[in-house]
Design an enzyme around this catalytic site. Structure first.
Site, PDB file in Angstrom:
ATOM      1  N   GLN A  17       0.687  -1.214  -0.019  1.00  0.00           N
ATOM      2  CA  GLN A  17       0.144  -0.200   0.272  1.00  0.00           C
ATOM      3  C   GLN A  17       0.463   1.309   0.264  1.00  0.00           C
ATOM      4  O   GLN A  17       0.494   1.689  -1.262  1.00  0.00           O
ATOM      5  CB  GLN A  17      -1.034  -0.107   1.650  1.00  0.00           C
ATOM      6  N   TYR A 138       4.612  -3.040   8.341  1.00  0.00           N
ATOM      7  CA  TYR A 138       3.192  -2.930   8.053  1.00  0.00           C
ATOM      8  C   TYR A 138       2.597  -1.722   8.442  1.00  0.00           C
ATOM      9  O   TYR A 138       2.324  -0.877   9.785  1.00  0.00           O
ATOM     10  CB  TYR A 138       2.356  -4.500   8.134  1.00  0.00           C
ATOM     11  N   GLU A 139       1.442  -1.587   8.458  1.00  0.00           N
ATOM     12  CA  GLU A 139       0.117   0.010   8.922  1.00  0.00           C
ATOM     13  C   GLU A 139       0.469   0.793  10.609  1.00  0.00           C
ATOM     14  O   GLU A 139       0.715   1.157  10.795  1.00  0.00           O
ATOM     15  CB  GLU A 139      -0.763  -0.395   8.317  1.00  0.00           C
ATOM     16  N   ASP A 168       0.013   4.105   6.034  1.00  0.00           N
ATOM     17  CA  ASP A 168       0.697   3.375   4.360  1.00  0.00           C
ATOM     18  C   ASP A 168       0.196   4.374   3.844  1.00  0.00           C
ATOM     19  O   ASP A 168       1.565   5.189   2.886  1.00  0.00           O
ATOM     20  CB  ASP A 168      -0.080   2.137   4.012  1.00  0.00           C
ATOM     21  N   GLY A 247      -8.076  20.010  18.917  1.00  0.00           N
ATOM     22  CA  GLY A 247      -8.110  21.535  19.209  1.00  0.00           C
ATOM     23  C   GLY A 247      -8.520  21.913  20.302  1.00  0.00           C
ATOM     24  O   GLY A 247      -8.735  21.645  21.626  1.00  0.00           O
ATOM     25  N   GLY A 248      -8.386  24.088  20.576  1.00  0.00           N
ATOM     26  CA  GLY A 248      -9.103  24.226  21.501  1.00  0.00           C
ATOM     27  C   GLY A 248     -10.032  24.697  21.407  1.00  0.00           C
ATOM     28  O   GLY A 248     -10.589  25.617  22.459  1.00  0.00           O
TER      29      GLY A 248
HETATM   30  N1  COA Z   1      12.229 -10.044  -9.316  1.00  0.00           N
HETATM   31  C1  COA Z   1      13.203 -10.544  -8.398  1.00  0.00           C
HETATM   32  N2  COA Z   1      12.880 -11.011  -7.164  1.00  0.00           N
HETATM   33  C2  COA Z   1      11.767  -9.699  -6.664  1.00  0.00           C
HETATM   34  C3  COA Z   1      11.482  -8.704  -7.674  1.00  0.00           C
HETATM   35  C4  COA Z   1      11.449  -9.018  -8.868  1.00  0.00           C
HETATM   36  N3  COA Z   1      10.815  -8.536  -9.862  1.00  0.00           N
HETATM   37  N4  COA Z   1      10.013  -7.773  -6.300  1.00  0.00           N
HETATM   38  C5  COA Z   1      11.114  -8.067  -5.252  1.00  0.00           C
HETATM   39  N5  COA Z   1      10.989  -9.285  -5.115  1.00  0.00           N
HETATM   40  C6  COA Z   1      11.892 -10.290  -4.060  1.00  0.00           C
HETATM   41  C7  COA Z   1      12.888  -8.950  -3.149  1.00  0.00           C
HETATM   42  O1  COA Z   1      14.234  -9.004  -3.711  1.00  0.00           O
HETATM   43  C8  COA Z   1      12.907  -9.434  -1.765  1.00  0.00           C
HETATM   44  O2  COA Z   1      13.463 -10.417  -2.249  1.00  0.00           O
HETATM   45  P1  COA Z   1      15.239 -10.776  -1.469  1.00  0.00           P
HETATM   46  O3  COA Z   1      14.130 -11.143   0.418  1.00  0.00           O
HETATM   47  O4  COA Z   1      15.862 -12.358  -1.154  1.00  0.00           O
HETATM   48  O5  COA Z   1      15.707  -9.933  -0.855  1.00  0.00           O
HETATM   49  C9  COA Z   1      11.095 -10.256  -1.832  1.00  0.00           C
HETATM   50  O6  COA Z   1      11.019 -10.566  -3.376  1.00  0.00           O
HETATM   51  C10 COA Z   1      10.429 -10.038  -0.956  1.00  0.00           C
HETATM   52  O7  COA Z   1      10.338  -8.618  -0.723  1.00  0.00           O
HETATM   53  P2  COA Z   1       9.728  -8.187   0.424  1.00  0.00           P
HETATM   54  O8  COA Z   1      10.110  -6.593   0.539  1.00  0.00           O
HETATM   55  O9  COA Z   1      11.063  -8.439   1.667  1.00  0.00           O
HETATM   56  O10 COA Z   1       8.483  -8.077   0.559  1.00  0.00           O
HETATM   57  P3  COA Z   1       7.931  -9.100   1.987  1.00  0.00           P
HETATM   58  O11 COA Z   1       6.702  -9.489   1.226  1.00  0.00           O
HETATM   59  O12 COA Z   1       8.632 -10.158   2.782  1.00  0.00           O
HETATM   60  O13 COA Z   1       7.678  -7.758   3.108  1.00  0.00           O
HETATM   61  C11 COA Z   1       6.819  -6.028   3.896  1.00  0.00           C
HETATM   62  C12 COA Z   1       6.718  -6.521   2.812  1.00  0.00           C
HETATM   63  C13 COA Z   1       5.595  -4.673   3.777  1.00  0.00           C
HETATM   64  C14 COA Z   1       7.082  -5.724   5.298  1.00  0.00           C
HETATM   65  C15 COA Z   1       7.729  -5.053   3.328  1.00  0.00           C
HETATM   66  O14 COA Z   1       8.319  -5.160   1.530  1.00  0.00           O
HETATM   67  C16 COA Z   1       8.592  -3.646   4.070  1.00  0.00           C
HETATM   68  O15 COA Z   1       8.807  -3.821   5.469  1.00  0.00           O
HETATM   69  N6  COA Z   1       8.516  -2.768   3.571  1.00  0.00           N
HETATM   70  C17 COA Z   1       8.995  -1.688   4.196  1.00  0.00           C
HETATM   71  C18 COA Z   1       7.587  -1.040   4.526  1.00  0.00           C
HETATM   72  C19 COA Z   1       6.468  -0.663   3.653  1.00  0.00           C
HETATM   73  O16 COA Z   1       6.815  -0.094   2.605  1.00  0.00           O
HETATM   74  N7  COA Z   1       5.657  -1.348   4.438  1.00  0.00           N
HETATM   75  C20 COA Z   1       4.079  -1.668   4.480  1.00  0.00           C
HETATM   76  C21 COA Z   1       3.933  -1.996   2.849  1.00  0.00           C
HETATM   77  S1  COA Z   1       2.092  -1.185   3.091  1.00  0.00           S
END
Ligand code: COA
Length: 415
Positions: A17, A138-139, A168, A247-248
């Site tokens: 998101q 996450y959020e 988010d 607020g006030g």
């Molecule tokens: N091709 C190949 N690999 C890809 C890819 C692509 N096009 N797109 C994503 N990937 C891989 C990444 O390289 C990563 O691999 P790695 O773990 O080997 O490095 C993997 O997909 C997963 O990415 P990740 O961001 O760790 O996803 P997740 O599902 O485990 O975590 C979140 C999700 C949201 C918790 C995390 O991305 C996060 O903390 N983001 C920052 C904060 C954020 O935006 N949070 C709110 C989300 S609404």
């Protein structure tokens, strides 16, 4: 008519998101947003909270309008070659992967700079530098870590998260502003830069008034506009304030006619000082206008609970729209508690393009929230979200890949 961000090309490496709300806004402002997704899987939200089997979820469609979708597997050399060409031709890369994920893919700041020193690299992370910088977020984690949860909820209840996605979508908004500022700075400097919007920081920014109250509490040991005043005790930190106005001008949520059956038959009522005499007249308490116990805002703070109880006796005789109509005649600030159902069918929101009906090839018609930011010279037309990889051939063609090369990349699973 042109668009504010005409000519800006965004490499949208976002998911879930926070990042997608940012790039959707940029698309609505006119940028060409190319969403990069993993072949076969795509953004995880395509399949989350599905209401129609096999069809992109509303979660995905409502966050990815006006974008093009390209599938690229960055873990294949062919995929990286395509991505590098995108880096060379885009103005901004936006990403919200877990900390370190981009580096692990080999897409470091140095790598990007070597290809395109004008590129702006914009990131959402859960936390900024510090003890939690490596955490996934996450959020609701952001709402808790940013101070929102500890200051939200009933005065005697547990910490509460809010339905507004301040972690988010709130962070996405902050990031979009950073990107636009960096694009502007680049017009003078000629250089790209890194833009970071940590979710904790964005939530705290939105909770700014609570840090204000923390300092007031430390100095005076009380907060007069909070429901704990005058009877309850204050501790060391800003407490939860229920529905008291921050607020006030004291305010509260009051029951309206029909509240027994309708969970949203309520109105928010603000006892703004300027209209206090009008409030007294409307509720039939003319005597309060000159009564020392109620005459001044300061005096009223001691009696807010009985004041709101008396006003509620009046609001309970009207439905929320009737109450609004009467109160508005006297410029008394108030607002009905609108349900999502009421908002979905509110004609004025449809007319301004804030609630929009969109047609989708596999889902059919659905409602979405359009661009809440209205520019007079850059109107927004909301178009549907792309299917997974819908624009891979088109974009690769624009990047100079021939049909045979695209077939070979596809056969290798690189796109
Ligand atoms: N091709 C190949 N690999 C890809 C890819 C692509 N096009 N797109 C994503 N990937 C891989 C990444 O390289 C990563 O691999 P790695 O773990 O080997 O490095 C993997 O997909 C997963 O990415 P990740 O961001 O760790 O996803 P997740 O599902 O485990 O975590 C979140 C999700 C949201 C918790 C995390 O991305 C996060 O903390 N983001 C920052 C904060 C954020 O935006 N949070 C709110 C989300 S609404």
């Amino acid at each position: 008519m042109g668009k504010a961000l005409d000519g800006v090309r965004i490499l949208d490496f976002t998911h879930v998101q926070s990042g997608p709300t940012c790039t959707q806004l940029l698309a609505w402002l006119g940028a060409d947003v190319i969403k990069v997704e993993r072949p076969g899987e795509g953004d995880a939200t395509r399949g989350q909270l599905r209401d129609i089997p096999g069809v992109d979820s509303l979660y995905f469609t409502m966050l990815n309008h006006n974008k093009r979708s390209v599938t690229i597997n960055t873990k294949k050399p062919g995929g990286m070659a395509v991505l590098d060409r995108l880096i060379a031709t885009c103005d901004v890369m936006v990403e919200n992967f877990a900390p370190g994920a981009l580096d692990r893919m080999g897409i470091t700041w140095e790598h990007i700079q070597a290809i395109n020193p004008r590129m702006i690299v914009a990131s959402v992370k859960g936390f900024g530098p510090g003890p939690y910088e490596d955490c996934k977020v996450y959020e609701n984690v952001a709402q808790c870590a940013g101070g929102a949860a500890s200051t939200t909820g009933l005065e005697d209840g547990i910490p509460m998260v809010t339905g507004a996605q301040i972690g988010d979508s709130g962070t996405g908004l902050h990031l979009a502003l950073g990107i636009v500022a960096a694009l502007y700075q680049r017009t003078h400097s000629g250089r790209g830069q890194k833009v970071l919007a940590p979710m904790q920081d964005a939530v705290l920014n939105l909770c700014r008034v609570k840090l204000r109250d923390q300092q007031r509490l430390e100095r005076t040991h009380t907060l007069h506009e909070f429901p704990q005043y005058p009877d309850g005790k204050f501790g060391e930190a800003v407490p939860r304030a229920g529905n008291a106005s921050g607020g006030g001008q004291p305010g509260s949520i009051l029951r309206c006619k029909g509240w027994e059956a309708d969970p949203n038959a309520y109105i928010y009522f603000i006892t703004q000082a300027a209209v206090w005499p009008a409030i007294c007249r409307v509720i039939g308490e003319e005597g309060w206008v000159d009564d020392d116990a109620f005459k001044t805002p300061q005096a009223r703070l001691l009696h807010l609970k009985p004041i709101f109880r008396r006003i509620e006796q009046w609001t309970m005789t009207k439905d929320k729209y009737e109450a609004m109509e009467i109160l508005n005649k006297y410029d008394i600030p108030c607002g009905p508690i609108l349900s999502m159902k009421e908002i979905a069918y509110e004609p004025s929101l449809r007319e301004t393009g804030t609630v929009v009906e969109v047609d989708h090839p596999t889902r059919g018609k659905y409602l979405t929230v359009g661009n809440p930011i209205k520019l007079s010279d850059s109107p927004t037309e909301v178009t549907r979200s792309p299917l997974l990889g819908e624009h891979t051939d088109e974009v690769l063609g624009q990047l100079g890949f021939g049909a045979d090369e695209i077939s070979a990349l596809r056969a290798d699973g690189a796109v």
